[in-house]
Design a protein around this motif. Structure first.
Motif, short mmCIF file in Angstrom:
data_model
loop_
_atom_site.label_atom_id
_atom_site.label_comp_id
_atom_site.label_asym_id
_atom_site.label_seq_id
_atom_site.Cartn_x
_atom_site.Cartn_y
_atom_site.Cartn_z
N SER A 26 -8.25 3.67 7.92
CA SER A 26 -7.57 4.96 7.84
C SER A 26 -6.19 4.93 8.48
O SER A 26 -5.24 5.53 7.96
N LEU A 27 -6.03 4.21 9.58
CA LEU A 27 -4.72 4.10 10.23
C LEU A 27 -3.74 3.34 9.35
O LEU A 27 -2.58 3.76 9.18
N MET A 28 -4.17 2.25 8.77
CA MET A 28 -3.32 1.46 7.90
C MET A 28 -2.90 2.28 6.68
O MET A 28 -1.75 2.23 6.25
N LEU A 29 -3.82 3.07 6.15
CA LEU A 29 -3.51 3.91 5.00
C LEU A 29 -2.43 4.93 5.37
O LEU A 29 -1.47 5.14 4.62
N LEU A 30 -2.57 5.54 6.54
CA LEU A 30 -1.55 6.50 6.99
C LEU A 30 -0.20 5.83 7.15
O LEU A 30 0.83 6.39 6.76
N GLU A 31 -0.17 4.64 7.72
CA GLU A 31 1.09 3.91 7.87
C GLU A 31 1.74 3.67 6.51
O GLU A 31 2.95 3.84 6.35
N LEU A 32 0.95 3.29 5.55
CA LEU A 32 1.46 3.03 4.21
C LEU A 32 1.99 4.31 3.57
O LEU A 32 3.09 4.33 3.00
N MET B 172 11.95 -3.10 -7.27
CA MET B 172 10.59 -3.34 -6.81
C MET B 172 9.74 -2.12 -7.18
O MET B 172 10.07 -1.01 -6.82
N ASN B 173 8.66 -2.33 -7.92
CA ASN B 173 7.79 -1.21 -8.30
C ASN B 173 6.81 -0.89 -7.17
O ASN B 173 6.69 -1.62 -6.20
N ASN B 174 6.11 0.23 -7.31
CA ASN B 174 5.23 0.70 -6.25
C ASN B 174 4.08 -0.26 -5.96
O ASN B 174 3.69 -0.42 -4.81
N LEU B 175 3.53 -0.89 -6.98
CA LEU B 175 2.46 -1.86 -6.76
C LEU B 175 2.99 -3.03 -5.93
O LEU B 175 2.31 -3.51 -5.02
N SER B 176 4.19 -3.45 -6.19
CA SER B 176 4.80 -4.54 -5.42
C SER B 176 5.02 -4.14 -3.97
O SER B 176 4.85 -4.95 -3.06
N ILE B 177 5.39 -2.88 -3.76
CA ILE B 177 5.60 -2.39 -2.39
C ILE B 177 4.28 -2.39 -1.63
O ILE B 177 4.21 -2.86 -0.50
N VAL B 178 3.22 -1.88 -2.26
CA VAL B 178 1.90 -1.88 -1.62
C VAL B 178 1.46 -3.31 -1.34
O VAL B 178 0.98 -3.63 -0.25
N SER B 179 1.63 -4.17 -2.30
CA SER B 179 1.23 -5.57 -2.16
C SER B 179 1.97 -6.24 -1.00
O SER B 179 1.36 -6.92 -0.17
N ALA B 180 3.28 -6.03 -0.94
CA ALA B 180 4.08 -6.63 0.14
C ALA B 180 3.68 -6.07 1.49
O ALA B 180 3.59 -6.81 2.49
N PHE B 181 3.41 -4.77 1.57
CA PHE B 181 2.99 -4.12 2.81
C PHE B 181 1.68 -4.75 3.30
O PHE B 181 1.55 -5.11 4.47
N LEU B 182 0.71 -4.88 2.40
CA LEU B 182 -0.59 -5.43 2.80
C LEU B 182 -0.51 -6.92 3.13
O LEU B 182 -1.20 -7.39 4.04
N GLU B 183 0.33 -7.64 2.43
CA GLU B 183 0.51 -9.05 2.74
C GLU B 183 1.14 -9.21 4.12
O GLU B 183 0.68 -10.03 4.94
#
Length: 80
Positions: free
Chosen positions: A35-41, A1-12
């Motif tokens: 800002s909180l969601m960004l920190l979690e990610l 899983m690439n980093n874009l996929s990780i970000v995508s899955a996290f946001l989904e």
């Protein structure tokens, strides 16, 4: 899983964001990332790569900015 996929899955998972909208050009705020969601990610990436974020890093505005930070985390090129 690439980093874009990780970000995508996290946001989904957390925001219900359509993965098709998560592109390097996408503005994080427009995807519902506060800002909180960004920190979690970012903390999730810290844990994944067993590294620490720089306290002086600029706040990413786009998915591409975030991916650049993550790429630096992976290679150990973060600076304080």
């Amino acid at each position: 899983m690439n980093n874009l996929s990780i970000v995508s899955a996290f946001l989904e998972e957390r925001l219900g964001t359509d993965p098709a909208l998560v592109t390097p050009e996408a503005v994080l705020k427009n995807l519902g990332v506060d800002s909180l969601m960004l920190l979690e990610l970012l903390f999730e990436f810290e844990e994944r790569f067993n590294t620490n974020l720089s306290r002086n890093m600029p706040t990413p505005k786009t998915v591409g900015d975030l991916l650049a930070i993550v790429d630096r985390m992976q290679t150990g090129k973060t600076t304080d």
